[in-house]
Design a protein around this motif. Structure first.
Motif, PDB file in Angstrom:
ATOM      1  N   ALA A   1       0.833  -1.207   0.000  1.00 22.08           N
ATOM      2  CA  ALA A   1       0.000   0.000   0.000  1.00 22.08           C
ATOM      3  C   ALA A   1       0.868   1.258   0.000  1.00 22.08           C
ATOM      4  CB  ALA A   1      -0.924  -0.011   1.219  1.00 22.08           C
ATOM      5  N   THR A   2       1.934   1.261   0.774  1.00 20.75           N
ATOM      6  CA  THR A   2       2.846   2.410   0.790  1.00 20.75           C
ATOM      7  C   THR A   2       3.567   2.538  -0.536  1.00 20.75           C
ATOM      8  OG1 THR A   2       3.175   2.008   3.157  1.00 20.75           O
ATOM      9  CG2 THR A   2       4.709   3.514   2.071  1.00 20.75           C
ATOM     10  N   CYS A   3       3.932   1.406  -1.126  1.00 23.29           N
ATOM     11  CA  CYS A   3       4.570   1.412  -2.445  1.00 23.29           C
ATOM     12  C   CYS A   3       3.651   2.051  -3.482  1.00 23.29           C
ATOM     13  CB  CYS A   3       4.940  -0.014  -2.843  1.00 23.29           C
ATOM     14  SG  CYS A   3       5.561  -0.181  -4.535  1.00 23.29           S
ATOM     15  N   LYS A   4       2.383   1.651  -3.481  1.00 22.12           N
ATOM     16  CA  LYS A   4       1.426   2.250  -4.419  1.00 22.12           C
ATOM     17  C   LYS A   4       1.309   3.752  -4.201  1.00 22.12           C
ATOM     18  CE  LYS A   4      -1.560  -1.840  -4.939  1.00 22.12           C
ATOM     19  NZ  LYS A   4      -1.510  -1.942  -6.419  1.00 22.12           N
ATOM     20  N   ALA A   5       1.242   4.153  -2.932  1.00 24.78           N
ATOM     21  CA  ALA A   5       1.073   5.568  -2.625  1.00 24.78           C
ATOM     22  C   ALA A   5       2.266   6.389  -3.106  1.00 24.78           C
ATOM     23  CB  ALA A   5       0.869   5.751  -1.121  1.00 24.78           C
ATOM     24  N   LEU A   6       3.477   5.916  -2.846  1.00 21.52           N
ATOM     25  CA  LEU A   6       4.665   6.682  -3.218  1.00 21.52           C
ATOM     26  C   LEU A   6       4.872   6.719  -4.730  1.00 21.52           C
ATOM     27  CD1 LEU A   6       7.154   5.654  -0.399  1.00 21.52           C
ATOM     28  CD2 LEU A   6       6.146   7.900  -0.796  1.00 21.52           C
ATOM     29  N   GLN A   7       4.700   5.581  -5.393  1.00 18.56           N
ATOM     30  CA  GLN A   7       4.823   5.573  -6.856  1.00 18.56           C
ATOM     31  C   GLN A   7       3.755   6.461  -7.490  1.00 18.56           C
ATOM     32  OE1 GLN A   7       7.011   4.327  -8.896  1.00 18.56           O
ATOM     33  NE2 GLN A   7       7.988   2.525  -8.024  1.00 18.56           N
TER      34      GLN A   7
ATOM     35  N   TRP B   1      -4.609  19.282 -11.374  1.00 16.58           N
ATOM     36  CA  TRP B   1      -4.435  18.173 -10.426  1.00 16.58           C
ATOM     37  C   TRP B   1      -5.296  16.978 -10.802  1.00 16.58           C
ATOM     38  CZ3 TRP B   1      -0.470  17.673  -7.507  1.00 16.58           C
ATOM     39  CH2 TRP B   1       0.144  18.763  -6.873  1.00 16.58           C
ATOM     40  N   LEU B   2      -6.514  17.233 -11.292  1.00 12.99           N
ATOM     41  CA  LEU B   2      -7.399  16.140 -11.693  1.00 12.99           C
ATOM     42  C   LEU B   2      -6.815  15.376 -12.872  1.00 12.99           C
ATOM     43  CD1 LEU B   2     -10.063  14.590 -11.532  1.00 12.99           C
ATOM     44  CD2 LEU B   2     -11.097  16.364 -12.959  1.00 12.99           C
ATOM     45  N   LEU B   3      -6.334  16.105 -13.892  1.00 19.54           N
ATOM     46  CA  LEU B   3      -5.737  15.443 -15.047  1.00 19.54           C
ATOM     47  C   LEU B   3      -4.489  14.672 -14.646  1.00 19.54           C
ATOM     48  CD1 LEU B   3      -5.561  14.885 -18.060  1.00 19.54           C
ATOM     49  CD2 LEU B   3      -4.440  17.113 -18.357  1.00 19.54           C
ATOM     50  N   ALA B   4      -3.656  15.250 -13.777  1.00 16.75           N
ATOM     51  CA  ALA B   4      -2.451  14.563 -13.324  1.00 16.75           C
ATOM     52  C   ALA B   4      -2.801  13.288 -12.558  1.00 16.75           C
ATOM     53  CB  ALA B   4      -1.614  15.493 -12.453  1.00 16.75           C
ATOM     54  N   THR B   5      -3.879  13.333 -11.783  1.00 21.12           N
ATOM     55  CA  THR B   5      -4.309  12.136 -11.048  1.00 21.12           C
ATOM     56  C   THR B   5      -4.735  11.033 -12.002  1.00 21.12           C
ATOM     57  OG1 THR B   5      -5.042  13.512  -9.187  1.00 21.12           O
ATOM     58  CG2 THR B   5      -5.917  11.268  -9.317  1.00 21.12           C
ATOM     59  N   LEU B   6      -5.465  11.398 -13.048  1.00 23.30           N
ATOM     60  CA  LEU B   6      -5.874  10.397 -14.033  1.00 23.30           C
ATOM     61  C   LEU B   6      -4.659   9.778 -14.729  1.00 23.30           C
ATOM     62  CD1 LEU B   6      -8.953  12.223 -15.642  1.00 23.30           C
ATOM     63  CD2 LEU B   6      -8.971  10.369 -13.958  1.00 23.30           C
ATOM     64  N   LEU B   7      -3.680  10.606 -15.052  1.00 24.39           N
ATOM     65  CA  LEU B   7      -2.481  10.097 -15.713  1.00 24.39           C
ATOM     66  C   LEU B   7      -1.653   9.207 -14.790  1.00 24.39           C
ATOM     67  CD1 LEU B   7      -1.398  13.359 -17.572  1.00 24.39           C
ATOM     68  CD2 LEU B   7      -2.311  11.283 -18.625  1.00 24.39           C
ATOM     69  N   ALA B   8      -1.750   9.436 -13.490  1.00 20.62           N
ATOM     70  CA  ALA B   8      -0.972   8.659 -12.525  1.00 20.62           C
ATOM     71  C   ALA B   8      -1.680   7.387 -12.065  1.00 20.62           C
ATOM     72  CB  ALA B   8      -0.648   9.527 -11.305  1.00 20.62           C
ATOM     73  N   LEU B   9      -2.877   7.134 -12.559  1.00 20.85           N
ATOM     74  CA  LEU B   9      -3.629   5.946 -12.125  1.00 20.85           C
ATOM     75  C   LEU B   9      -2.869   4.637 -12.328  1.00 20.85           C
ATOM     76  CD1 LEU B   9      -7.342   6.667 -13.120  1.00 20.85           C
ATOM     77  CD2 LEU B   9      -6.330   6.554 -10.835  1.00 20.85           C
ATOM     78  N   PRO B  10      -2.142   4.438 -13.450  1.00 24.31           N
ATOM     79  CA  PRO B  10      -1.393   3.170 -13.577  1.00 24.31           C
ATOM     80  C   PRO B  10      -0.417   2.940 -12.430  1.00 24.31           C
ATOM     81  CG  PRO B  10      -1.513   4.280 -15.698  1.00 24.31           C
ATOM     82  CD  PRO B  10      -2.058   5.238 -14.689  1.00 24.31           C
ATOM     83  N   GLN B  11       0.238   4.002 -11.952  1.00 22.76           N
ATOM     84  CA  GLN B  11       1.171   3.841 -10.843  1.00 22.76           C
ATOM     85  C   GLN B  11       0.431   3.537  -9.538  1.00 22.76           C
ATOM     86  OE1 GLN B  11       1.662   6.081 -13.311  1.00 22.76           O
ATOM     87  NE2 GLN B  11       3.471   4.989 -14.042  1.00 22.76           N
ATOM     88  N   PHE B  12      -0.701   4.189  -9.334  1.00 24.04           N
ATOM     89  CA  PHE B  12      -1.485   3.906  -8.132  1.00 24.04           C
ATOM     90  C   PHE B  12      -2.036   2.477  -8.140  1.00 24.04           C
ATOM     91  CE2 PHE B  12      -1.976   8.616  -7.744  1.00 24.04           C
ATOM     92  CZ  PHE B  12      -1.582   8.739  -6.423  1.00 24.04           C
ATOM     93  N   ILE B  13      -2.369   1.959  -9.321  1.00 20.38           N
ATOM     94  CA  ILE B  13      -3.037   0.660  -9.409  1.00 20.38           C
ATOM     95  C   ILE B  13      -2.041  -0.493  -9.465  1.00 20.38           C
ATOM     96  CG2 ILE B  13      -4.526  -0.788 -10.851  1.00 20.38           C
ATOM     97  CD1 ILE B  13      -5.954   1.786 -11.730  1.00 20.38           C
ATOM     98  N   TYR B  14      -0.997  -0.378 -10.278  1.00 17.95           N
ATOM     99  CA  TYR B  14      -0.138  -1.526 -10.581  1.00 17.95           C
ATOM    100  C   TYR B  14       1.166  -1.566  -9.794  1.00 17.95           C
ATOM    101  CZ  TYR B  14      -3.294  -2.205 -14.509  1.00 17.95           C
ATOM    102  OH  TYR B  14      -4.406  -2.419 -15.284  1.00 17.95           O
ATOM    103  N   SER B  15       1.444  -0.592  -8.956  1.00 15.40           N
ATOM    104  CA  SER B  15       2.663  -0.660  -8.140  1.00 15.40           C
ATOM    105  C   SER B  15       2.490  -1.720  -7.064  1.00 15.40           C
ATOM    106  CB  SER B  15       2.955   0.693  -7.493  1.00 15.40           C
ATOM    107  OG  SER B  15       3.212   1.678  -8.467  1.00 15.40           O
ATOM    108  N   GLN B  16       3.575  -2.412  -6.761  1.00 14.65           N
ATOM    109  CA  GLN B  16       3.543  -3.412  -5.711  1.00 14.65           C
ATOM    110  C   GLN B  16       4.941  -3.720  -5.217  1.00 14.65           C
ATOM    111  OE1 GLN B  16       2.834  -7.627  -7.206  1.00 14.65           O
ATOM    112  NE2 GLN B  16       1.980  -6.443  -8.907  1.00 14.65           N
ATOM    113  N   ALA B  17       5.002  -4.198  -3.982  1.00 10.25           N
ATOM    114  CA  ALA B  17       6.269  -4.636  -3.409  1.00 10.25           C
ATOM    115  C   ALA B  17       6.470  -6.106  -3.788  1.00 10.25           C
ATOM    116  CB  ALA B  17       6.255  -4.463  -1.899  1.00 10.25           C
TER     117      ALA B  17
END
Length: 364
Positions: A117-123, A173-189
């Motif tokens: 969860a922390t990995c997803k948040a930071l990425q 910020w909204l557009l940047a959040t949409l673009l960052a969704l792959p990092q929020f979703i697929y990051s993992q330890a």
């Protein structure tokens, strides 16, 4: 038959050092892409020294510089234009992005010790602030064009500048959040041998296409679009200022030229290397071990230059302006000011009377 290189990232393995570059952590060589066993211990040794030293230095400088910009805005400044609001959020974006670098250093040297969860948040936060920073640069360029070249329109918009500014940064910020969704979703330890590593791992069926698309979006939104907007808007601004009289237009031209030159110098080399890496990934080019080493070293060095831009943004967009120099001096004189001036520092002199805008063209 040549031995294939495993795609699993580890500091002690024979693997491409792009795995160490924080934006491209998810990129590794796929089976069969390298035609020979490629030893990269020398590149890995360079990365273990270069990245921690450079990232730590840039983190300290960038956090301090952007922190001063945030303090001057909080203590002294009212939003008179969209640029004022975007400068505040640009400093916040760069500040948060640079705060992620120590975690990147720890991940590289010691492995990931926190949970997924922390990995997803930071990425995700890294990608979010990466994209938002360039969106704010683009908005600043457009607003400067409107304020100087389209003066009547700027004067009409000025009574609602604060509201328009917050709407602009909200959409960014909204557009940047949409673009960052792959990092929020697929990051993992992910555990590899005796190390846990924080990586973006796309589904295997779309891994190459997804990684290539991520690289292309990074180049397009991280360089191409801001560069084209800056050149177009600032060229029109320069023509308008050259037609004016006095010394100040020429000072403003020097500032605009510095903005474009620094952006191109620091961002273009890395964008070109990322584009080359993307072409090799999507076309499955076979590269020699020497070429692979050179590309990895280039990604490392140009990546450091790209982070340097986050440290220079406060100098270029804030401290070169007369208002910021006055506010910085007052901040140094009134170190106890940590909030809105009238509310928390009633004895401090206010620069708002000294630096209030008298025209619609106060831009640099």
């Amino acid at each position: 038959m040549p031995e294939q290189v495993t795609p699993s990232p580890s500091l002690m393995e024979l693997t491409a050092t792009t795995d160490f570059y924080s934006w491209d952590d998810e990129y590794s060589w796929e089976d069969g892409m390298l035609p020979e066993l490629c030893e990269k211990l020398a590149v890995q040794g360079f990365a273990r020294i270069y990245q921690p030293a450079v990232y730590l230095l840039l983190s300290l400088l960038g956090v301090a510089g952007n922190g001063l910009v945030l303090l001057t805005h909080i203590c002294y400044r009212q939003a008179h234009s969209i640029t004022d609001v975007c400068l505040l959020h640009l400093a916040l974006s760069d500040f948060l992005l640079l705060l992620t670098l120590p975690f990147t250093i720890t991940d590289m040297l010691l492995g990931w010790s926190l949970n997924t969860a922390t990995c997803k948040a930071l990425q995700g936060l890294y990608a979010l602030n990466f994209y938002s920073g360039f969106l704010f640069l683009t908005c600043i360029s457009v607003d400067r064009y409107v304020a100087i070249v389209r003066v009547p329109a700027a004067c009409r918009l000025r009574p609602r500048a604060r509201r328009h500014g917050w709407l602009t940064v909200g959409l960014a910020w909204l557009l940047a959040t949409l673009l960052a969704l792959p990092q929020f979703i697929y990051s993992q330890a992910e555990q590899h041998q005796d190390l846990y590593l924080c990586r973006v791992i796309f589904p295997h069926a779309v891994s190459r296409e997804a990684r290539g698309a991520t690289n292309l979006v990074q180049v397009v939104l991280g360089f191409a679009v801001p560069f084209l907007v800056m050149v177009t808007c600032y060229a029109a601004v320069a023509r308008t200022l050259l037609a004016a009289r006095g010394a100040r237009p020429h000072r403003a031209l020097r500032v605009l030229l510095a903005l474009v030159l620094v952006f191109v110098t620091l961002q273009l080399p890395h964008s070109l290397m990322v584009l080359l890496d993307t072409a090799e990934l999507l076309a499955s080019w076979e590269v020699s071990c020497t070429q692979s080493r050179r590309k990895d070293l280039a990604l490392l060095v140009t990546g450091g230059l790209a982070y340097l831009r986050c440290c220079l943004n406060p100098l270029l967009y804030a401290f070169l302006g007369q208002r910021f120099r006055q506010e910085l001096w007052l901040l140094a004189s009134n170190a106890r000011c940590v909030g809105p001036l009238e509310a928390r520092c009633p004895g401090c002199p206010s620069p708002r009377r000294q630096t209030s805008l008298s025209t619609c063209q106060d831009v640099v």
